[in-house]
Design a protein around this motif. Structure first.
Motif, mmCIF file in Angstrom:
data_model
loop_
_atom_site.group_PDB
_atom_site.id
_atom_site.type_symbol
_atom_site.label_atom_id
_atom_site.label_comp_id
_atom_site.label_asym_id
_atom_site.label_seq_id
_atom_site.Cartn_x
_atom_site.Cartn_y
_atom_site.Cartn_z
ATOM 1 N N HIS A 1 54.774 59.158 96.351
ATOM 2 C CA HIS A 1 54.015 59.718 96.852
ATOM 3 C C HIS A 1 52.587 60.633 95.729
ATOM 4 N N PHE A 2 52.778 60.169 94.786
ATOM 5 C CA PHE A 2 51.862 61.220 93.671
ATOM 6 C C PHE A 2 51.875 60.011 92.933
ATOM 7 N N ASP A 3 51.349 58.623 92.874
ATOM 8 C CA ASP A 3 51.423 57.908 91.465
ATOM 9 C C ASP A 3 50.293 58.075 91.162
ATOM 10 N N SER A 4 49.095 58.535 92.561
ATOM 11 C CA SER A 4 47.569 58.199 91.992
ATOM 12 C C SER A 4 47.502 59.980 91.242
ATOM 13 N N VAL A 5 48.205 60.371 90.735
ATOM 14 C CA VAL A 5 48.177 61.731 90.165
ATOM 15 C C VAL A 5 48.435 61.015 88.846
ATOM 16 N N ARG A 6 49.347 60.702 88.778
ATOM 17 C CA ARG A 6 49.570 59.403 87.091
ATOM 18 C C ARG A 6 48.744 58.930 86.649
ATOM 19 N N GLN A 7 47.703 58.177 88.109
ATOM 20 C CA GLN A 7 46.774 57.567 87.762
ATOM 21 C C GLN A 7 45.931 58.100 86.831
ATOM 22 N N LEU A 8 45.412 59.157 87.466
ATOM 23 C CA LEU A 8 44.404 60.232 87.796
ATOM 24 C C LEU A 8 43.746 60.448 86.237
ATOM 25 N N LEU A 9 45.415 61.294 85.705
ATOM 26 C CA LEU A 9 45.712 62.128 84.072
ATOM 27 C C LEU A 9 45.663 61.474 83.099
ATOM 28 N N LEU A 10 46.371 60.077 83.119
ATOM 29 C CA LEU A 10 47.060 58.879 82.017
ATOM 30 C C LEU A 10 45.386 58.094 81.213
ATOM 31 N N ALA A 11 44.680 58.011 83.204
ATOM 32 C CA ALA A 11 43.940 57.138 82.927
ATOM 33 C C ALA A 11 42.372 57.219 82.379
ATOM 34 N N GLU A 12 41.298 56.758 82.028
ATOM 35 C CA GLU A 12 40.207 57.225 81.895
ATOM 36 C C GLU A 12 39.542 57.155 83.395
ATOM 37 N N PRO A 13 38.649 58.518 83.285
ATOM 38 C CA PRO A 13 37.877 59.487 81.926
ATOM 39 C C PRO A 13 39.127 60.078 81.370
ATOM 40 N N ARG A 14 40.063 60.514 82.459
ATOM 41 C CA ARG A 14 40.500 61.427 81.506
ATOM 42 C C ARG A 14 41.434 61.988 80.959
ATOM 43 N N GLY A 15 42.092 60.646 80.592
ATOM 44 C CA GLY A 15 43.024 60.168 79.790
ATOM 45 C C GLY A 15 42.291 58.893 78.791
ATOM 46 N N HIS A 16 43.437 58.143 78.370
ATOM 47 C CA HIS A 16 42.948 56.665 77.083
ATOM 48 C C HIS A 16 44.300 56.194 77.708
ATOM 49 N N ARG A 17 44.282 54.996 76.988
ATOM 50 C CA ARG A 17 44.663 53.576 77.490
ATOM 51 C C ARG A 17 46.316 54.071 76.755
ATOM 52 N N GLU A 18 45.966 54.700 75.531
ATOM 53 C CA GLU A 18 47.615 54.852 74.811
ATOM 54 C C GLU A 18 47.714 55.930 75.306
ATOM 55 N N MET A 19 47.900 57.027 76.631
ATOM 56 C CA MET A 19 48.006 58.646 76.710
ATOM 57 C C MET A 19 49.588 58.269 77.917
ATOM 58 N N THR A 20 50.612 59.078 77.098
ATOM 59 C CA THR A 20 51.498 58.626 78.077
ATOM 60 C C THR A 20 51.580 60.493 78.991
ATOM 61 N N GLY A 21 52.535 60.328 79.868
ATOM 62 C CA GLY A 21 52.313 62.249 80.423
ATOM 63 C C GLY A 21 54.855 62.112 80.823
ATOM 64 N N ALA A 22 54.288 63.858 80.954
ATOM 65 C CA ALA A 22 55.573 63.955 81.568
ATOM 66 C C ALA A 22 55.793 64.931 82.457
ATOM 67 N N ILE A 23 56.451 64.745 83.282
ATOM 68 C CA ILE A 23 55.980 66.444 85.145
ATOM 69 C C ILE A 23 58.316 66.956 83.616
ATOM 70 N N VAL A 24 57.901 67.965 84.078
ATOM 71 C CA VAL A 24 59.490 69.501 83.991
ATOM 72 C C VAL A 24 59.498 69.159 85.540
ATOM 73 N N THR A 25 60.756 68.856 85.355
ATOM 74 C CA THR A 25 61.418 69.149 87.331
ATOM 75 C C THR A 25 62.444 70.002 87.327
#
Length: 339
Positions: free
Chosen positions: A44-68
């Protein structure tokens, strides 16, 4: 400007490796386990991962986490780990950064963090501890999931080099590679590591069906952990080995930290070869110069494999509090990554 989506995040780094913790804009993720939550997020939300980790908001080495919310009764909270390829079952730098950030911002009481908290991850539940002075977090340690050697001394042929590697599990499967097999004994050639990492991963995935004996959705080579033995600059002793290390993971992302799951896999390999005893500290230095300290907390067995419980200690820092929006006319709603 009209905006249809808004997300908040804390930007952190652990030993130089960036981690963006998404703190706002997502609903509570459904699922009875962390793996189920990760599937729900991906669906449902993989587009959020791409939006926030990829360019131009992120970069190719960016990683992320979600607290659940936690998935088990005893855990304080759960974590999901994001990278440019998708989601990971565990991330050492992700655990360290999340605990440091949650403690520093008052969402985790320092006294609880010092005494240890259970954190549900897709690969299993880990125990994390923070070394605190007030709300200042000096370091974070965690006891990882059982780590074991899956296959010893497998030969891979890469650009005319027949290198022998170990396949080990440290929360994800890694190929563990001594860079001296490729004639590298000094500074890491970063572009070559990316290239070798991709080729080694592809070759091993062709040769072997790698699958966790219980968590069969964890399969294939997640990354390639590169290491070389070094002399410690502070007069280390033979009983305190030191390594320079990095990992190529999730495609061609290059870890700036010494590694987390990759370090756990390497310690399992060292132990299997009789090179690391329980309680013996080992130093890992990443490409940015920051260090992680590892040791084997205990020996165990998991599903017929001799295994160890690695303990890793590292540092992490909050760099900023971020707000991101998506304009509906933005032609790049899912970002992009250039390699």
């Amino acid at each position: 400007m009209e905006t249809t989506k808004w997300y908040a995040a804390m930007d952190t780094h652990s030993c130089g490796q960036p981690l963006r913790i998404i703190t706002g804009g997502l609903p509570q993720l459904s699922g009875s386990s962390q793996h189920a939550k990760s599937l729900f997020f991906k669906r449902h939300f993989d587009s959020v991962r791409q939006l926030l980790l990829a360019e131009p908001r992120g970069h190719r080495e960016m990683t992320g986490a979600i607290v659940t919310a936690p998935s088990t009764a005893a855990a304080r909270f759960g974590l999901l780990f994001l990278n440019q390829e998708g989601l990971a079952a565990v991330s050492g730098h992700g655990i360290i950064a999340a605990v440091a950030a949650w403690t520093a911002t008052g969402q985790l009481d320092p006294s609880d963090a010092v005494n240890g908290v259970l954190i549900d991850c897709p690969a299993g539940t880990v125990t994390a501890y923070a070394d605190c002075v007030g709300h200042e977090v000096r370091s974070v340690s965690f006891l990882n999931v059982p780590s074991f050697v899956y296959a010893k001394q497998v030969t891979v042929n890469v650009q005319g080099v027949a290198a022998r590697v170990d396949i080990a599990f440290g929360g994800e499967f890694y190929a563990v590679v001594d860079t001296t097999a490729f004639g590298v004994e000094g500074a890491f050639p970063l572009q070559k590591l990316r290239e070798w990492g991709r080729l080694i991963r592809d070759e091993l995935d062709r040769q072997h069906e790698v699958k966790h004996p219980e968590l069969d959705w964890i399969s294939g080579i997640h990354g390639v952990f590169f290491f070389q033995r070094v002399e410690r600059c502070d007069g280390g002793t033979p009983n305190r080995p030191a390594y320079r290390s990095t990992a190529v993971f999730a495609g061609v992302q290059l870890d700036r930290s010494p590694g987390g799951a990759g370090v756990a896999a390497h310690m399992a390999v060292l132990h299997s070869h009789g090179l690391l005893e329980p309680g013996q500290p080992v130093i890992y230095e990443g490409m940015a110069g920051a260090q992680t300290v590892g040791s084997i907390a205990e020996e165990t067995e998991t599903h017929g494999y001799k295994a160890v419980i690695p303990r890793l200690t590292g540092t992490a820092y909050i760099m900023g509090f971020m707000n991101f929006v998506l304009d509906p006319t933005d032609p790049l709603p899912e970002g992009f990554v250039l390699y």
